[in-house]
Design an enzyme around this catalytic site. Structure first.
Site, PDB file in Angstrom:
ATOM      1  N   HIS A 111      24.775  35.386  26.089  1.00 48.11           N
ATOM      2  CA  HIS A 111      24.853  36.307  24.945  1.00 48.11           C
ATOM      3  C   HIS A 111      23.728  37.353  24.915  1.00 48.11           C
ATOM      4  O   HIS A 111      23.988  38.550  24.804  1.00 48.11           O
ATOM      5  CB  HIS A 111      24.815  35.521  23.630  1.00 48.11           C
ATOM      6  CG  HIS A 111      25.858  34.465  23.514  1.00 48.11           C
ATOM      7  ND1 HIS A 111      27.160  34.654  23.915  1.00 48.11           N
ATOM      8  CD2 HIS A 111      25.804  33.201  23.040  1.00 48.11           C
ATOM      9  CE1 HIS A 111      27.852  33.546  23.687  1.00 48.11           C
ATOM     10  NE2 HIS A 111      27.049  32.657  23.159  1.00 48.11           N
ATOM     11  N   ASP A 119      32.817  35.996  26.407  1.00 39.33           N
ATOM     12  CA  ASP A 119      31.530  35.902  25.710  1.00 39.33           C
ATOM     13  C   ASP A 119      31.787  36.555  24.362  1.00 39.33           C
ATOM     14  O   ASP A 119      31.902  37.782  24.272  1.00 39.33           O
ATOM     15  CB  ASP A 119      30.422  36.650  26.467  1.00 39.33           C
ATOM     16  CG  ASP A 119      29.076  36.478  25.780  1.00 39.33           C
ATOM     17  OD1 ASP A 119      29.050  36.366  24.530  1.00 39.33           O
ATOM     18  OD2 ASP A 119      28.048  36.451  26.468  1.00 39.33           O
ATOM     19  N   HIS A 120      31.921  35.723  23.326  1.00 41.30           N
ATOM     20  CA  HIS A 120      32.433  36.285  22.083  1.00 41.30           C
ATOM     21  C   HIS A 120      31.487  37.305  21.466  1.00 41.30           C
ATOM     22  O   HIS A 120      31.908  38.101  20.631  1.00 41.30           O
ATOM     23  CB  HIS A 120      32.798  35.172  21.080  1.00 41.30           C
ATOM     24  CG  HIS A 120      31.629  34.446  20.522  1.00 41.30           C
ATOM     25  ND1 HIS A 120      31.060  33.387  21.144  1.00 41.30           N
ATOM     26  CD2 HIS A 120      30.926  34.636  19.399  1.00 41.30           C
ATOM     27  CE1 HIS A 120      30.049  32.954  20.418  1.00 41.30           C
ATOM     28  NE2 HIS A 120      29.947  33.698  19.345  1.00 41.30           N
TER      29      HIS A 120
END
Ligand code: NAP
Length: 482
Positions: A239, A176-177
């Site tokens: 996110h 999950d950047h």
């Protein structure tokens, strides 16, 4: 302050989908920047893998073009030849037999093997299975799995089960950047490396929390794909949920992957179900020069949301009664992501009402201009009595680092963490499942009710009802601005 570069072990990184959009825009440019920073040991290699029949030279030219397009001009120096010489390519079919023997032949003993699944989610299981069946994955191996990780609890469980057949949980890196963003990690540093905030970090002192992830772009080009997902699945379940966890979690006993992830999991499990009146969904309408969501989605009857706002409650001691307002959407006024923690009023006001009191707010900006601001009250300078004014204590990240360009972006950092074998910033299987377990009933609820999203103007702050979600609690959203 200059950011320090600590070289990683020698690695072979195989990028499945090495010719795709994500590889071109993020993964390969990121690796190039790490190469320039001196973080990639000389013997390390990157192996692109996709179905296209490309020679090594052709692949290198594709990567050269990607770097020219996605790396700032100032960083495109002659070192590129050195970087390209690390690249190899294998034509491989994730669903067939083609290419696997060749890939096996390329693998070296006693170096880190990382396999990045930058392909459609439907191929994750196929690749895991073939890596294992062909004996390509060994004890040194780890896999990086892109989002989306499932589209509901059942599909996430099924995917976890397929991966678990071939890899241990310690080998699986669900990316999950958002967790790779500098400020997101800074949030943990600010909370747990300072005595200042933690005593105030609870219902007694915090009025509410706002998490905003606003985009200006629509779904153009990926409309048909997005329409099967929507803002809740695409952004909130992963996110925004991760951001919420980092704010709400208890201090872990150590900054250790499982200790951190255990605490995040407890937050997700403590999330209350969200009643319909605490959910607002929206769809952007047509703009002056651009069609609206329904045209982009190629589905005139679509009920998928391009915007969602939710009031979320956490049922534990620390957060009893503190609402977390989450919102995310496309075609909004500005591209801006931030977390804002609003503190309560002092228990007793010694200054006149007229003195202009404002709450203390800690603002954590994720984009643009990553950084933190603490809004505090001070005396307005000059004579004329005690008037108060609100000023920001600015902890702008770019100011603190000599060359902010040298700070790795989220993907770079996370890929280096994979090579180091550090899973702290990756989601564990049980975390993902818990997030879906909370998300599913919300989606099922609006589907069963047949709710339609409210249309909002492109370039606005979202649907009117989202304003009401906060107004009725006597609060206001922060302005969406860059
Ligand atoms: P993409 O542009 O469609 O690229 C897909 C890649 O997979 C291509 O290299 C393609 O090359 C390869 N591929 C397709 N079928 C294959 C098969 N059967 N065997 C081997 N390789 C195959 O997709 P993308 O946008 O890069 O997205 C990749 C993944 O990242 C997806 O899971 C997506 O959800 C996720 N993601 C993407 C972004 C983004 O910004 N793009 C952001 C977040 C997450 P060939 O056709 O030559 O095989």
């Amino acid at each position: 302050m200059v950011s320090r570069v600590i070289p990683v072990d020698v690695f072979d990184l195989v990028i499945f989908g090495g010719t795709g959009d994500l590889a071109r825009r993020k993964i390969l440019p990121g690796l190039y920047r790490r190469f320039l920073a001196g973080q990639m040991p000389a013997e390390s290699r990157i192996i692109g893998a996709a179905r296209g029949e490309l020679s090594e030279a052709e692949y290198r030219e594709q990567v050269r073009a990607a770097i020219a397009e996605f790396v700032p001009k100032a960083r495109q120096d002659t070192a590129i030849e050195g970087f390209l010489s690390r690249l190899q390519y294998v034509a491989i079919d994730a669903t067939g037999t083609n290419g696997w023997a060749q890939l096996k032949g390329l693998m070296r003993e006693n170096v880190v093997r990382a396999f990045y699944f930058s392909v459609a989610p439907g191929l994750f299981g196929d690749i895991a299975q073939r890596l294992s069946e062909h004996g390509i994955a060994d004890a040194w191996s780890r896999i990086v799995v892109e989002k989306p990780f499932g589209r509901d609890l059942a599909s996430a469980r099924a995917l976890n089960a397929v991966l678990a057949r071939h890899f241990n949980e310690t080998q699986i890196y669900r990316i999950d950047h958002y967790l790779g963003k500098e400020t997101v990690q800074n949030l943990m540093a600010v909370r747990f490396a300072n005595i200042l905030f933690e005593p105030l970090w609870k219902a007694e002192y915090i009025d509410h929390v706002q998490i905003t992830v606003a985009e200006t772009v629509g779904v153009n080009g990926r409309g048909a794909y997005y329409d099967k997902s929507g803002a809740m699945r695409d952004m909130v379940q992963n996110h925004l949920m991760q951001l919420l966890c980092l704010i709400a979690m208890e201090p872990p006993y150590h900054f250790d992957p499982d200790a951190v992830r255990d605490e995040k999991l407890k937050v997700i499990r403590a999330l209350k179900p969200v009643p319909p009146e605490d959910i607002v969904r929206g769809q952007y309408g047509p703009g002056k020069d651009e069609p609206g969501y329904l045209v982009h989605a190629e589905n005139p009857a679509s009920r998928t949301e391009s915007y969602i706002a939710l009031k979320v409650q956490i049922s534990n001691w620390r957060w009893q009664g503190v609402p977390f307002y989450l919102r995310t959407g496309k075609r909004l006024r500005a591209r801006a992501s931030e977390i804002a923690i609003t503190f309560k009023q002092p228990p007793h006001a010694i200054f006149d009402d007229a003195s202009g009191w404002h709450e203390n707010v800690l603002v954590i900006r994720l984009q643009p201009n990553e950084g933190m601001n603490l809004m505090v009250m001070i005396k307005e300078p000059g004579p004329g009595g005690m008037r108060l004014m609100q000023v920001p204590l600015d902890m702008s990240f770019a100011d603190a680092i000599e060359d902010a360009e040298d700070v790795p972006d989220a993907y770079e950092r996370l890929i280096m963490d994979v090579i180091r074998g550090n899973q702290t910033l990756f989601m564990r299987g049980d975390e993902v499942e818990a997030a879906w377990a909370w998300t599913d009933p919300i989606i099922e609820g609006w589907e069963a009710r047949g709710d339609r999203p409210q249309v909002y103007d492109p370039g606005s702050s979202g649907p009117e009802d989202a304003l009401m979600l906060m107004h009725r609690d006597g609060r206001r959203w922060r302005e969406i601005r860059e």
